[in-house]
Design a protein around this motif. Structure first.
Motif, mmCIF file in Angstrom:
data_model
loop_
_atom_site.group_PDB
_atom_site.id
_atom_site.type_symbol
_atom_site.label_atom_id
_atom_site.label_comp_id
_atom_site.label_asym_id
_atom_site.label_seq_id
_atom_site.Cartn_x
_atom_site.Cartn_y
_atom_site.Cartn_z
ATOM 1 N N PHE A 1 47.939 31.462 59.915
ATOM 2 C CA PHE A 1 47.312 32.170 58.894
ATOM 3 C C PHE A 1 48.201 32.167 57.559
ATOM 4 O O PHE A 1 49.473 32.292 57.698
ATOM 5 C CB PHE A 1 47.095 33.744 59.237
ATOM 6 N N LYS A 2 47.630 32.590 56.585
ATOM 7 C CA LYS A 2 48.139 32.908 55.206
ATOM 8 C C LYS A 2 47.497 33.994 54.127
ATOM 9 O O LYS A 2 46.390 33.583 54.240
ATOM 10 C CB LYS A 2 48.787 31.774 54.437
ATOM 11 N N VAL A 3 48.100 34.670 53.881
ATOM 12 C CA VAL A 3 47.380 35.611 52.953
ATOM 13 C C VAL A 3 48.314 35.815 51.690
ATOM 14 O O VAL A 3 49.579 35.820 51.534
ATOM 15 C CB VAL A 3 47.220 37.153 53.447
ATOM 16 N N ALA A 52 43.397 39.108 45.864
ATOM 17 C CA ALA A 52 44.035 38.455 47.133
ATOM 18 C C ALA A 52 42.873 37.440 47.941
ATOM 19 O O ALA A 52 41.935 37.590 47.714
ATOM 20 C CB ALA A 52 44.580 39.484 48.091
ATOM 21 N N GLY A 59 43.006 35.010 51.759
ATOM 22 C CA GLY A 59 43.465 34.987 53.288
ATOM 23 C C GLY A 59 42.935 33.261 53.518
ATOM 24 O O GLY A 59 41.862 32.830 53.021
ATOM 25 N N SER A 83 38.395 36.478 53.464
ATOM 26 C CA SER A 83 39.069 37.651 52.988
ATOM 27 C C SER A 83 40.384 38.345 53.621
ATOM 28 O O SER A 83 40.209 37.760 54.904
ATOM 29 C CB SER A 83 38.022 38.800 52.980
ATOM 30 N N VAL A 84 41.245 38.867 53.296
ATOM 31 C CA VAL A 84 42.349 39.364 53.758
ATOM 32 C C VAL A 84 41.931 40.244 55.045
ATOM 33 O O VAL A 84 42.724 40.220 56.008
ATOM 34 C CB VAL A 84 43.334 40.154 52.726
ATOM 35 N N VAL A 108 41.276 38.346 57.975
ATOM 36 C CA VAL A 108 42.882 37.821 58.595
ATOM 37 C C VAL A 108 43.224 39.124 59.375
ATOM 38 O O VAL A 108 43.892 39.109 60.317
ATOM 39 C CB VAL A 108 43.599 37.409 57.452
ATOM 40 N N GLU A 109 43.251 40.297 58.687
ATOM 41 C CA GLU A 109 43.743 41.344 59.413
ATOM 42 C C GLU A 109 42.813 41.643 60.720
ATOM 43 O O GLU A 109 43.584 41.864 61.811
ATOM 44 C CB GLU A 109 43.570 42.593 58.510
ATOM 45 N N GLU A 161 41.093 43.921 49.645
ATOM 46 C CA GLU A 161 41.065 43.092 50.918
ATOM 47 C C GLU A 161 39.793 42.654 51.507
ATOM 48 O O GLU A 161 39.695 41.778 52.166
ATOM 49 C CB GLU A 161 41.847 43.860 51.883
#
Length: 278
Positions: free
Chosen positions: A204-206, A217, A219, A237-238, A241-242, A262
């Motif tokens: 992953f990368k945000v 932001a 992701g 979206s971030v 990823v969360e 996010e």
């Protein structure tokens, strides 16, 4: 001291502080700001590199020159690596050394030889090309705690393209906050080397552009395989990823701003817009 003199002093201090904040938000940094934390601590919302990882109690936090990470001694890879990339840091005199080294002070840190003949690259999470601004930062980013086993076709192509895109975005938007790491599923049982470095199924990368008039932001999650197609195909979206990683990014932002940033996926703004920084 009369009231007029006190007023003049107060106004002068306020002007100095305002100028310092404007310079910071335009991506300026002092030459001695080599610490990852030193560069972010003056943001109005606090240190944006910080990540919450409530599920992992045995991981070890470590700060290096230019980035910081949470290292998982059971996986022998980082849970995440976080750094700020400024416009001024997208190029510099630092030369890539390829001198991978083991952090002997870090429990579970593998040796470079654990990856030898494994079929996997020593995949940087914080890339060497982001550390060209300083020779010490370049050297330290080759620490094995900054690595995870990565398919060569991913490392050399799609993942490298995303790293390069981040440098372009940092040049456009003044600065970025970047967090990257491996994604493990319960079925990810393959291990390599004498240390038993666990191979992740994805990465992953945000990315946060915090100094724009309208911060944004984005992701990404890439499978640990060749990843053909457009970069946008791996974007999310971030918040997504969360949900996948269990990590909480950018929690120092005000709640309303964090939620807005996010949960959105502004692909047009990331891939097509010109800079909207002040």
């Amino acid at each position: 001291m009369n009231n007029k003199r006190i007023y003049v002093i107060a106004v002068t201090i306020a002007i100095i502080l305002a100028v310092a904040l404007i310079e910071r938000c335009n991506g300026a940094r002092n030459d001695n700001e080599h610490s990852a934390i030193a560069k972010t601590q003056n943001h109005p919302y606090g240190d944006l590199l910080k990540v919450r990882h409530p599920a992992q109690k045995n991981s070890i936090f470590r700060e290096y020159n230019g980035f910081e990470l949470l290292f998982n001694p059971e996986n022998h890879t980082p849970d995440y690596v976080a750094w700020e990339l400024l416009e001024s840091e997208t190029d510099g005199p630092g030369k890539r050394s390829n001198a991978f080294w083991k952090d002997e002070t870090l429990k579970g840190c593998p040796a470079s030889s654990d990856y030898s003949r494994s079929g996997y690259d020593r995949g940087h999470l914080c890339p060497a090309a982001d550390m060209k601004w300083d020779n010490d930062a370049m050297r330290e980013c080759f620490v094995m705690s900054n690595m995870a086993p990565q398919d060569h076709s991913l490392n050399a192509y799609a993942w490298a393209s995303l790293e390069n895109k981040c440098r372009q975005w940092a040049g456009r938007d003044s600065a970025l906050i970047i967090v990257a790491g491996p994604v493990y599923e319960a079925s990810d049982t393959k291990r390599i080397g004498n240390e038993g470095v666990r191979v992740p199924s994805a990465f992953f990368k945000v990315i946060l552009a915090p100094y724009l008039t309208s911060p944004r932001a984005i992701g990404f999650i890439y499978p640990n395989t060749p990843a053909p197609g457009k970069m946008e195909n791996y974007a999310m979206s971030v918040r997504d990823v969360e949900n996948i990683t269990g990590l909480d990014f950018f929690y120092n932002l005000p709640d309303s701003l964090e939620n807005s940033i996010e949960t959105s996926l502004p692909l047009k703004e990331w891939f097509h817009a010109i800079s909207s920084r002040p």
